[in-house]
Design a protein around this motif. Structure first.
Motif, PDB file in Angstrom:
ATOM      1  N   GLU A  36       5.917  -6.537  -1.565  1.00  0.00           N
ATOM      2  CA  GLU A  36       5.113  -5.323  -1.453  1.00  0.00           C
ATOM      3  C   GLU A  36       5.186  -4.497  -2.736  1.00  0.00           C
ATOM      4  O   GLU A  36       4.189  -3.885  -3.137  1.00  0.00           O
ATOM      5  N   ILE A  57      -0.352   0.132   2.216  1.00  0.00           N
ATOM      6  CA  ILE A  57       1.097  -0.080   2.262  1.00  0.00           C
ATOM      7  C   ILE A  57       1.834   1.223   2.572  1.00  0.00           C
ATOM      8  O   ILE A  57       2.709   1.260   3.447  1.00  0.00           O
ATOM      9  N   ARG A  61       3.969   1.719   6.541  1.00  0.00           N
ATOM     10  CA  ARG A  61       5.381   1.315   6.558  1.00  0.00           C
ATOM     11  C   ARG A  61       6.272   2.451   7.018  1.00  0.00           C
ATOM     12  O   ARG A  61       5.940   3.619   6.872  1.00  0.00           O
ATOM     13  N   ARG A 216      -2.019 -10.636   1.999  1.00  0.00           N
ATOM     14  CA  ARG A 216      -1.006  -9.574   2.040  1.00  0.00           C
ATOM     15  C   ARG A 216      -0.636  -9.206   3.475  1.00  0.00           C
ATOM     16  O   ARG A 216       0.543  -9.062   3.814  1.00  0.00           O
ATOM     17  N   SER A 220       2.993 -10.175   4.905  1.00  0.00           N
ATOM     18  CA  SER A 220       3.896  -9.026   5.070  1.00  0.00           C
ATOM     19  C   SER A 220       4.218  -8.734   6.533  1.00  0.00           C
ATOM     20  O   SER A 220       5.268  -8.169   6.843  1.00  0.00           O
TER      21      SER A 220
END
Length: 265
Positions: A36, A57, A61, A216, A220
């Motif tokens: 990341e 992101i 998170r 991604r 992730s």
């Protein structure tokens, strides 16, 4: 596997593979936080900033996860993630991104003060719908510093006061990347799995696949909540994630994605 051995293998893969399949295989070689951090670094380097990647992101998170990403970023690139974001963005977008990065909105207690929720809803209404012009900092402060449980109550109270959803107000009061950032915070607050399902769906839908977004999000979330995202995907779109990957990708790239997504995808 020691990180330097993984790095040697990553370099070998890059020399032997190419295209989307190479990008996916290299992504899988990174430890989660380092991956990341790499995505954030690549979003800011060179001409033009990929704000969507940074927003995705930072808004999705947890506080602890962001802390680990910041450590990995500094270790790998020798600079502060917060300072690089400040150097690469400006205005209210910079402020909301830095506020998200500071991770002050996580609250695992789940406690909600009903009076504070009503006050926050009234403050948001006064900052947007009630006046000419928008007090963007009031929106940023409340969206970025309150817990998800608290915000859900604020959104309910806001709709009661304003007669419209917080999303509709954000769309009418802001625009561009700031609008995207605020809406992403709201989406992740309401249902994180729905947010990722939507990201994956639009990465695959229509002409051309947005492979960066697809890779991604699958990589992730593969060891966090991909199964829950898959269930939400089917519920929202009436088809499985695997079926869309199968129809939209090909070759080794498709096989690798399907392996990651797993059975009953």
């Amino acid at each position: 596997m020691a990180w330097w051995k993984a790095w040697d293998l990553t370099e070998t893969l890059q020399s032997e593979l190419s295209g989307k399949f190479e990008r996916l295989m290299v992504a899988l070689m990174y430890l989660p936080y380092r991956y990341e951090a790499k995505e954030l670094h690549e979003a800011m380097k060179g001409l033009g900033t990929k704000e969507g990647v940074i927003i995705e992101i930072l808004a999705s998170r947890t506080k602890n996860h962001l802390r680990e990403i910041m450590k990995a970023y500094e270790a790998d690139y020798g600079s502060s993630l917060e300072e690089d974001i400040q150097a690469d963005t400006s205005g209210y977008l910079e402020r909301i991104l830095v506020c998200l990065l500071q991770g002050s909105r996580d609250d695992v207690s789940g406690f909600v003060d009903p009076g504070q929720a009503v006050q926050d809803a009234q403050d948001l209404y006064a900052a947007g719908e009630k006046i000419h012009g928008t007090d963007e900092m009031k929106f940023i402060t409340i969206l970025c510093t309150r817990s998800a449980t608290h915000l859900l109550r604020v959104f309910e109270e806001y709709e009661r006061i304003a007669g419209k959803s917080i999303e509709d107000s954000i769309k009418s009061e802001t625009h561009g990347s700031l609008e995207e950032a605020m809406l992403t915070v709201v989406k992740c607050t309401r249902n994180l799995h729905s947010y990722f399902a939507e990201r994956l769906y639009y990465a695959l839908k229509g002409a051309g696949t947005r492979d960066g977004t697809l890779i991604r999000n699958i990589v992730s979330r593969s060891e966090i909540d991909l199964n829950l995202i898959k269930c939400q995907f089917t519920k929202m779109y009436g088809k499985t994630l695997g079926s869309m990957i199968e129809g939209d990708t090909s070759g080794d790239y498709r096989n690798a994605l399907l392996n990651l997504v797993g059975s009953s995808a």
